[in-house]
Design an enzyme around this catalytic site. Structure first.
Site, PDB file in Angstrom:
ATOM      1  CB  CYS A 101      -0.941  -0.008   1.202  1.00 34.58           C
ATOM      2  SG  CYS A 101      -2.085   1.380   1.268  1.00 34.58           S
ATOM      3  CB  CYS A 198      -7.172  -1.976   6.470  1.00 33.11           C
ATOM      4  SG  CYS A 198      -6.737  -1.821   4.729  1.00 33.11           S
TER       5      CYS A 198
END
Length: 367
Positions: A101, A198
């Protein structure tokens, strides 16, 4: 400078944004909407990409007194992080989605857009330090608070990205950051830190992968004898070094626990054996990324092999443009292909590579 502050909705990014504004920068806050269906991501205090987090980030921006926007990067996140995560597990590797990410989203897609809009830098709440070295090179260093140091997941950043980054918390212990948030009147001052992945709402990575990839079959075999000890419904439910949840049904003859030593994705074979068989002292890495000038030749330094793992003394050698050979002076256990090896020279991050194979000098057959 015009600074874009990435605000996750947590205490760290809120204080980082506040410090950037207090330093005289022209700061704009943004929150990244990374889920195509936000309700499917974590709720409450456990995540970092939820509807609640977006609201917390907006309230923090209001307190700081800066403009605030939400950027929808859900398609890019799904392609570059979620799809990559599934593909890596399908191939029998163990990826780090937070590192991906940072590489693909926060310091690529976000930074590219920020620069196109006239911003000079992106500020985040990562615990790491930037220093200007010889000839103006921007160096990435470990945070002063080693307990919170996040330089490992930033080891994929290039010199160009570091030159347009700000990490305002790198010299501050986490306890002081929370106290500062209280003084500033930020409601996230006592919000728990986010954990786990997440985009997996309940923290059950194996269950999530089974739902996305479908059930599979394969054998669980003994490392020494080749005996079939059991069967499983998906090799993606295992990772190198795993001890629990093997579902073998009977103990080893010596009574010691077994660990996952190897995962063969084509046949689905999972090989298990004693803990000492996890020990490696040779690592081959691919796709190196250098934080400054590319490393040439060799370096006696250290490597970190997990986000919260120990440093290992190591001799690092660059082999061509796309490979790195690492000789661990301090052997490691449970190191899986797909993980990142981040290379340090003291506190400075030299760069990183993706582990493609491991071996043991007394057992030179690479896993």
């Amino acid at each position: 400078m015009k600074v874009l502050a990435a605000m996750s909705g947590g205490v760290d990014s809120a204080v980082a944004a506040a410090r950037a504004a207090e330093s005289g920068h022209d700061v704009t806050g943004i929150h990244l909407a990374l889920s195509r269906n936000p309700a499917s991501y974590r709720t409450g205090a456990r995540g970092c990409c939820t509807i609640e987090d977006a609201g917390d980030a907006r309230r923090a921006a209001d307190v700081i007194g800066i403009p605030f926007y939400v950027w929808d990067l859900s398609d890019r996140f799904h392609e570059d992080v979620v799809e990559d995560f599934m593909a890596e597990y399908t191939a029998g590797r163990t990826p780090n989605p937070c590192l991906r990410c940072n590489e693909k989203i926060k310091f690529a897609a976000v930074l590219d857009r920020a620069l196109a809009l006239g911003f000079d830098a992106v500020a985040t709440g990562h615990y790491a330090r930037l220093e200007t070295g010889a000839e103006g090179v921007v160096e990435l260093h470990r945070a002063d608070d080693m307990g919170k140091d996040q330089s490992y997941v930033l080891g994929v950043l290039t010199q160009e990205q570091l030159a347009h980054s700000l990490f305002p918390l790198g010299d501050t212990p986490k306890s002081e950051v929370r106290a500062e948030a209280e003084r500033r009147g930020l409601s996230v001052a006592r919000k728990p830190d986010s954990h786990d992945i997440c985009f997996i709402s309940d923290g059950d990575t194996g269950g999530w992968l089974a739902e996305k990839l479908g059930a599979g079959t394969g054998q669980i075999v003994d490392h020494a004898t080749g005996e079939v000890l059991g069967h499983h419904s998906g090799a993606f439910g295992f990772t190198i070094g795993q001890r629990k949840g093997l579902r073998i049904g009977r103990p080893a003859e010596d009574g010691r626990p077994r660990y996952v030593l190897d995962i063969e994705p084509v046949s689905g074979t999972v090989t298990v054996g004693p803990r000492e068989s996890l020990t490696v002292d040779r690592i081959t890495g691919i796709r190196p990324r250098w934080c400054g000038a590319a490393l040439t030749g060799g370096l006696e330094g250290t490597v970190q092999l997990r986000a919260h793992g120990d440093e290992h003394r190591a001799l690092v050698r660059v082999v061509g443009a796309e490979a790195v050979e690492i000789e661990l002076r301090d052997p490691a256990q449970g190191i899986a292909p797909g993980q990142a090896a981040v290379i340090y020279d003291g506190s400075r991050v030299v760069g990183s590579c993706t582990i493609s194979a491991t071996a043991r000098v007394t057992d030179p057959v690479a896993r």
